[in-house]
Design a protein around this motif. Structure first.
Motif, PDB file in Angstrom:
ATOM      1  N   LYS A  38      -5.551  45.817 -24.985  1.00 29.29           N
ATOM      2  CA  LYS A  38      -6.385  46.705 -25.379  1.00 29.29           C
ATOM      3  C   LYS A  38      -6.731  46.118 -26.880  1.00 29.29           C
ATOM      4  CE  LYS A  38      -3.914  50.703 -23.396  1.00 29.29           C
ATOM      5  NZ  LYS A  38      -2.588  51.414 -23.739  1.00 29.29           N
ATOM      6  N   CYS A  39      -7.927  46.838 -27.401  1.00 26.95           N
ATOM      7  CA  CYS A  39      -8.302  46.436 -28.605  1.00 26.95           C
ATOM      8  C   CYS A  39      -7.138  47.140 -29.789  1.00 26.95           C
ATOM      9  CB  CYS A  39      -9.618  47.120 -29.165  1.00 26.95           C
ATOM     10  SG  CYS A  39      -9.832  47.115 -30.941  1.00 26.95           S
ATOM     11  N   LEU A  40      -6.669  46.528 -30.800  1.00 25.10           N
ATOM     12  CA  LEU A  40      -5.715  47.157 -31.620  1.00 25.10           C
ATOM     13  C   LEU A  40      -6.017  48.240 -32.287  1.00 25.10           C
ATOM     14  CD1 LEU A  40      -4.226  43.787 -33.342  1.00 25.10           C
ATOM     15  CD2 LEU A  40      -3.316  45.098 -31.218  1.00 25.10           C
ATOM     16  N   TYR A  41      -7.388  48.256 -32.709  1.00 27.64           N
ATOM     17  CA  TYR A  41      -7.670  49.359 -33.476  1.00 27.64           C
ATOM     18  C   TYR A  41      -8.282  50.758 -32.717  1.00 27.64           C
ATOM     19  CZ  TYR A  41      -7.399  45.421 -36.533  1.00 27.64           C
ATOM     20  OH  TYR A  41      -7.270  44.272 -37.208  1.00 27.64           O
ATOM     21  N   CYS A  42      -9.199  50.288 -31.800  1.00 26.52           N
ATOM     22  CA  CYS A  42      -9.878  51.495 -31.194  1.00 26.52           C
ATOM     23  C   CYS A  42      -9.036  51.814 -29.632  1.00 26.52           C
ATOM     24  CB  CYS A  42     -11.519  51.258 -30.987  1.00 26.52           C
ATOM     25  SG  CYS A  42     -11.716  49.933 -29.964  1.00 26.52           S
ATOM     26  N   GLY A  43      -8.133  50.948 -29.424  1.00 26.59           N
ATOM     27  CA  GLY A  43      -7.678  51.318 -28.083  1.00 26.59           C
ATOM     28  C   GLY A  43      -8.420  51.092 -26.881  1.00 26.59           C
ATOM     29  N   LYS A  63     -15.253  39.809 -33.701  1.00 29.06           N
ATOM     30  CA  LYS A  63     -15.080  41.336 -34.053  1.00 29.06           C
ATOM     31  C   LYS A  63     -14.974  41.955 -32.546  1.00 29.06           C
ATOM     32  CE  LYS A  63     -17.934  41.397 -37.974  1.00 29.06           C
ATOM     33  NZ  LYS A  63     -19.409  41.219 -38.358  1.00 29.06           N
ATOM     34  N   CYS A  64     -14.401  43.146 -32.640  1.00 26.16           N
ATOM     35  CA  CYS A  64     -13.921  43.671 -31.245  1.00 26.16           C
ATOM     36  C   CYS A  64     -15.814  44.264 -30.871  1.00 26.16           C
ATOM     37  CB  CYS A  64     -13.143  45.055 -31.438  1.00 26.16           C
ATOM     38  SG  CYS A  64     -13.448  46.192 -30.100  1.00 26.16           S
ATOM     39  N   ARG A  65     -15.783  44.212 -29.592  1.00 26.44           N
ATOM     40  CA  ARG A  65     -17.045  44.441 -28.990  1.00 26.44           C
ATOM     41  C   ARG A  65     -17.384  46.093 -29.218  1.00 26.44           C
ATOM     42  NH1 ARG A  65     -19.708  42.215 -24.867  1.00 26.44           N
ATOM     43  NH2 ARG A  65     -17.962  41.044 -24.253  1.00 26.44           N
ATOM     44  N   TYR A  66     -16.159  46.854 -29.188  1.00 26.17           N
ATOM     45  CA  TYR A  66     -16.334  48.218 -29.127  1.00 26.17           C
ATOM     46  C   TYR A  66     -16.595  49.023 -30.574  1.00 26.17           C
ATOM     47  CZ  TYR A  66     -15.266  46.718 -24.482  1.00 26.17           C
ATOM     48  OH  TYR A  66     -15.517  46.140 -23.126  1.00 26.17           O
ATOM     49  N   CYS A  67     -15.523  48.478 -31.389  1.00 22.61           N
ATOM     50  CA  CYS A  67     -15.336  49.026 -32.663  1.00 22.61           C
ATOM     51  C   CYS A  67     -15.906  48.278 -33.782  1.00 22.61           C
ATOM     52  CB  CYS A  67     -13.966  49.690 -32.877  1.00 22.61           C
ATOM     53  SG  CYS A  67     -12.732  48.322 -33.128  1.00 22.61           S
ATOM     54  N   ARG A  68     -16.045  46.951 -33.391  1.00 20.43           N
ATOM     55  CA  ARG A  68     -16.432  45.953 -34.548  1.00 20.43           C
ATOM     56  C   ARG A  68     -15.531  45.630 -35.556  1.00 20.43           C
ATOM     57  NH1 ARG A  68     -19.615  43.591 -31.919  1.00 20.43           N
ATOM     58  NH2 ARG A  68     -20.505  42.598 -33.575  1.00 20.43           N
TER      59      ARG A  68
HETATM   60 ZN   LIG Z   1     -11.805  48.152 -30.824  1.00 21.84          ZN
END
Ligand SMILES: [Zn+2]
Length: 258
Positions: A38-43, A63-68
């Protein structure tokens, strides 16, 4: 031949990607093999195309695709390092006497992976995890006993000398210059490198540590005894000694003693 090295490199990238997961799970205390990343930030659950080593990082510009949110450079660096070290294994260990080639390569791939995890984890947390070191020590002992039987006593002696040496520094500095993890790591180094290559690895580690540490002390950023993890230098010393140690030792002996 280039295709062969490319395949080894891609294999190394994939293992490096797994090592990133291992490091992350050691940090969070999760089981090593768990559900999807999972993404560390947005999960947000990551798809396979978010997890392609190096390429996903480049494509997503880190950068994360979902939360940048920014993804750590640790990920591509570990992947590329693993790939390059695996290529070096195949370059430098092609003609081994008694040990079946594939087994020696797998052994070294595993040991390098362990050392990469140790380097990264010690750098960030000042701890060398037992969970990583102990299985590696056991596997190295078994490997040396079965496949390198003439070398078994040599590697065991190197392991004991190396770890006792660091242990005595630990006692002298009252644990400020060295940690218990470094002592265990030195034992593993001895099992991998044998004697006298271990001695060379130690020397390189201390030189690298001084190059890094002395300017910091002079600049007043660190006190002499403050925490600089020594594990990363031991690991770098092991990498250099593994690939070039014998050559340099032979050169040294021929230049100065023959
Ligand atoms: Zn993310």
């Amino acid at each position: 031949m280039i295709i062969f090295y490319l395949i080894i490199f891609i294999f190394g990238l994939a293992i490096g990607s797994f090592l990133n997961v291992v490091i992350f799970r050691l940090e969070t205390g999760d089981k090593i093999i768990n559900d999807r990343s999972k993404c560390l930030y947005c999960g947000h659950k990551l798809s396979w195309y978010d997890l392609v080593p190096v390429f996903s990082f480049l494509f997503l510009k880190g950068k994360c695709r979902y939360c940048r949110k920014k993804i750590s450079f640790q990920y591509p660096i570990i992947e590329i390092t693993t790939g390059l070290l695996f290529i070096l294994v195949c370059c430098y260990f092609p003609f081994v006497s008694s040990i079946p080639l594939l087994i020696e390569w797998l052994f070294l791939f595993y040991m390098l992976s362990v050392l990469i995890v140790v380097l990264s984890y010690d750098l960030k947390h000042f701890i060398i995890p037992d969970k990583i070191i102990f299985p590696a020590v056991i596997i190295a002992l078994i490997y040396n006993l079965i496949f390198a039987n003439l070398q078994f006593l040599n590697t065991l002696a190197a392991a004991l000398v190396g770890s006792l040496f660091l242990f005595s520094i630990l006692l002298l500095t009252k644990g400020k210059g060295m940690g218990g993890g470094d002592v265990k790591l030195a034992f593993l180094m001895g099992l991998i490198l044998g004697w006298p290559v271990l001695l060379f690895a130690m020397l390189i580690s201390f030189i690298l540590g001084s190059i890094y540490g002395i300017p910091l002390v002079i600049a007043g950023k660190k006190k002499m005894n403050s925490m600089v993890p020594f594990g990363p230098f031991l690991v770098m010393g092991t990498f250099i000694a593994l690939f070039w140690g014998n050559e340099i030792i032979n050169w040294y002996i021929q230049t100065f003693f023959v």
